[in-house]
Design a protein around this motif. Structure first.
Motif, mmCIF file in Angstrom:
data_model
loop_
_atom_site.group_PDB
_atom_site.id
_atom_site.type_symbol
_atom_site.label_atom_id
_atom_site.label_comp_id
_atom_site.label_asym_id
_atom_site.label_seq_id
_atom_site.Cartn_x
_atom_site.Cartn_y
_atom_site.Cartn_z
ATOM 1 N N LEU A 167 0.870 -1.265 -0.029
ATOM 2 C CA LEU A 167 -0.152 0.081 0.077
ATOM 3 C C LEU A 167 0.661 1.401 0.089
ATOM 4 C CD1 LEU A 167 -2.629 -0.972 2.912
ATOM 5 C CD2 LEU A 167 -2.662 -1.308 0.408
ATOM 6 N N LYS A 168 0.770 2.247 -0.975
ATOM 7 C CA LYS A 168 1.392 3.601 -1.024
ATOM 8 C C LYS A 168 0.661 4.645 -0.640
ATOM 9 C CE LYS A 168 2.750 3.790 -5.068
ATOM 10 N NZ LYS A 168 3.588 3.899 -6.551
ATOM 11 N N LEU A 169 1.044 5.536 0.184
ATOM 12 C CA LEU A 169 0.477 6.924 0.586
ATOM 13 C C LEU A 169 1.687 7.876 0.405
ATOM 14 C CD1 LEU A 169 -1.885 8.285 1.873
ATOM 15 C CD2 LEU A 169 -0.435 8.111 4.151
ATOM 16 N N SER A 170 0.970 8.753 -0.674
ATOM 17 C CA SER A 170 1.875 9.959 -1.123
ATOM 18 C C SER A 170 2.592 10.859 -0.186
ATOM 19 C CB SER A 170 1.213 10.908 -2.119
ATOM 20 O OG SER A 170 0.377 11.669 -1.423
ATOM 21 N N ARG A 171 3.636 11.368 -0.126
ATOM 22 C CA ARG A 171 4.347 12.241 0.616
ATOM 23 C C ARG A 171 3.357 13.280 0.969
ATOM 24 N NH1 ARG A 171 6.944 16.669 0.746
ATOM 25 N NH2 ARG A 171 8.524 17.242 2.070
ATOM 26 N N LYS A 172 2.827 13.919 -0.071
ATOM 27 C CA LYS A 172 2.038 15.099 -0.098
ATOM 28 C C LYS A 172 0.822 14.842 0.792
ATOM 29 C CE LYS A 172 -1.042 18.511 -2.680
ATOM 30 N NZ LYS A 172 -1.695 18.711 -1.469
ATOM 31 N N VAL A 173 0.268 13.717 0.870
ATOM 32 C CA VAL A 173 -1.112 13.357 1.869
ATOM 33 C C VAL A 173 -0.555 13.525 3.089
ATOM 34 C CG1 VAL A 173 -2.513 11.695 2.325
ATOM 35 C CG2 VAL A 173 -2.424 12.325 -0.275
ATOM 36 N N TYR A 174 0.795 12.975 3.315
ATOM 37 C CA TYR A 174 0.973 12.744 4.674
ATOM 38 C C TYR A 174 1.354 14.187 5.297
ATOM 39 C CZ TYR A 174 3.232 11.099 8.848
ATOM 40 O OH TYR A 174 3.576 10.931 10.271
ATOM 41 N N CYS A 175 2.018 15.045 4.183
ATOM 42 C CA CYS A 175 2.506 16.290 4.719
ATOM 43 C C CYS A 175 1.292 16.953 5.133
ATOM 44 C CB CYS A 175 3.222 17.010 3.829
ATOM 45 S SG CYS A 175 5.134 16.349 3.894
ATOM 46 N N ASP A 176 0.102 16.793 4.466
ATOM 47 C CA ASP A 176 -0.961 17.559 4.470
ATOM 48 C C ASP A 176 -1.586 17.141 6.106
ATOM 49 O OD1 ASP A 176 -0.966 18.972 2.360
ATOM 50 O OD2 ASP A 176 -2.380 17.348 1.375
ATOM 51 N N LEU A 177 -1.520 15.927 6.305
ATOM 52 C CA LEU A 177 -1.976 15.174 7.512
ATOM 53 C C LEU A 177 -1.289 15.943 8.818
ATOM 54 C CD1 LEU A 177 -2.352 11.421 7.090
ATOM 55 C CD2 LEU A 177 -4.023 13.198 7.431
ATOM 56 N N LEU A 178 0.075 16.035 8.448
ATOM 57 C CA LEU A 178 0.812 16.771 9.730
ATOM 58 C C LEU A 178 0.548 18.180 9.843
ATOM 59 C CD1 LEU A 178 4.365 15.250 8.751
ATOM 60 C CD2 LEU A 178 3.082 14.751 10.659
ATOM 61 N N GLN A 179 0.355 18.983 8.860
ATOM 62 C CA GLN A 179 -0.379 20.258 9.032
ATOM 63 C C GLN A 179 -1.491 20.326 9.765
ATOM 64 O OE1 GLN A 179 -0.104 22.092 5.236
ATOM 65 N NE2 GLN A 179 2.450 22.381 5.247
ATOM 66 N N ASN A 180 -2.410 19.355 9.485
ATOM 67 C CA ASN A 180 -3.614 19.473 10.169
ATOM 68 C C ASN A 180 -3.902 18.680 11.461
ATOM 69 O OD1 ASN A 180 -5.029 20.610 8.023
ATOM 70 N ND2 ASN A 180 -5.196 18.673 6.920
ATOM 71 N N HIS A 181 -2.474 18.230 12.016
ATOM 72 C CA HIS A 181 -2.426 17.397 13.445
ATOM 73 C C HIS A 181 -0.987 17.886 13.734
ATOM 74 C CE1 HIS A 181 -5.506 15.399 10.884
ATOM 75 N NE2 HIS A 181 -6.130 15.153 12.340
ATOM 76 N N PRO A 182 -0.752 18.931 14.446
ATOM 77 C CA PRO A 182 0.457 19.249 15.082
ATOM 78 C C PRO A 182 1.161 18.267 15.968
ATOM 79 C CG PRO A 182 -1.112 21.274 14.924
ATOM 80 C CD PRO A 182 -1.735 20.052 14.562
ATOM 81 N N ARG A 183 0.092 17.676 16.635
ATOM 82 C CA ARG A 183 0.694 16.545 17.727
ATOM 83 C C ARG A 183 1.311 15.396 16.811
ATOM 84 N NH1 ARG A 183 -4.991 15.689 16.884
ATOM 85 N NH2 ARG A 183 -5.560 13.538 16.819
ATOM 86 N N ALA A 184 1.290 15.344 15.922
ATOM 87 C CA ALA A 184 1.695 14.444 14.935
ATOM 88 C C ALA A 184 3.231 14.348 15.072
ATOM 89 C CB ALA A 184 1.275 14.306 13.790
ATOM 90 N N ALA A 185 3.794 15.571 15.254
ATOM 91 C CA ALA A 185 5.124 15.792 15.297
ATOM 92 C C ALA A 185 5.883 14.887 16.329
ATOM 93 C CB ALA A 185 5.632 17.647 15.519
ATOM 94 N N CYS A 186 5.504 14.754 17.552
ATOM 95 C CA CYS A 186 6.058 14.103 18.528
ATOM 96 C C CYS A 186 6.194 12.536 18.187
ATOM 97 C CB CYS A 186 5.277 14.103 20.055
ATOM 98 S SG CYS A 186 5.370 15.810 20.689
ATOM 99 N N GLN A 187 4.891 12.048 17.450
ATOM 100 C CA GLN A 187 5.033 10.684 16.863
ATOM 101 C C GLN A 187 6.145 10.498 15.801
ATOM 102 O OE1 GLN A 187 3.228 8.310 17.748
ATOM 103 N NE2 GLN A 187 1.602 8.925 18.944
#
Length: 167
Positions: A106-126
């Motif tokens: 399964l592949k997920l694009s870098r852009k989709v993941y970066c958008d997720l990070l921008q919408n979920h700042p708590r993800a930086a710790c993960q």
């Protein structure tokens, strides 16, 4: 294991709710690979996060003499190539990924993941935690290669071979 179950186990997506995971599920691209197929090669642009749905994959590099050096073996549920695509959109793959048997990725694009990070700042710790654990794993591997007696390294290699035979 279906796509949703795989996503729930991925450390870099652990911050998402079930609903948010359901929203990115349609953004995944599923690809089937025959045994021995390269998923990506060293030097190619790194644009995807890869999740192993089924099968087995080896991450490897080639020595200047053409000898294969296996860096890691991946089994279903594992993510790979995340380090290459996490922060820098110009990154290339530092090594190769090749299937050991028929595999579903399964592949997920870098852009989709970066958008997720921008919408979920708590993800930086993960992300920091996950990349820190991968760094420790790499350091432990280098230490083992440099310091462990040959017998111990051979025994570890034989255990790895036994795992392959079970696939």
């Amino acid at each position: 294991m279906d796509e949703f179950d795989i996503l729930k186990t991925v450390p870099l997506l652990a911050f998402l709710t079930d609903q948010e995971l359901r929203e990115i599920k349609p953004l995944l691209i599923e690809q089937l690979y025959e045994k021995g197929t390269f998923i990506f090669r060293e030097g190619e642009k790194a644009e995807w996060f890869y999740f192993l749905k089924s099968g087995a994959v080896k991450c490897l590099k080639f020595t200047p003499e053409g000898k294969e050096l296996i860096l890691r073996i991946l089994l279903p549920g594992e993510i790979f190539c995340c380090e290459a695509v996490t922060f820098d959109g110009t990154a290339v793959h530092p090594g190769n990924a090749q299937t050991l048997c028929p595999a579903t990725i399964l592949k997920l694009s870098r852009k989709v993941y970066c958008d997720l990070l921008q919408n979920h700042p708590r993800a930086a710790c993960q992300v920091i935690s996950y990349l820190g654990s991968r760094l420790k794993e790499s350091q432990d591997q280098v230490k083992s290669i440099a310091l462990d007696p040959a017998e111990k390294r051979i025994a570890a290699y034989r255990q790895l071979q036994q795992r392959f035979r079970q696939l």
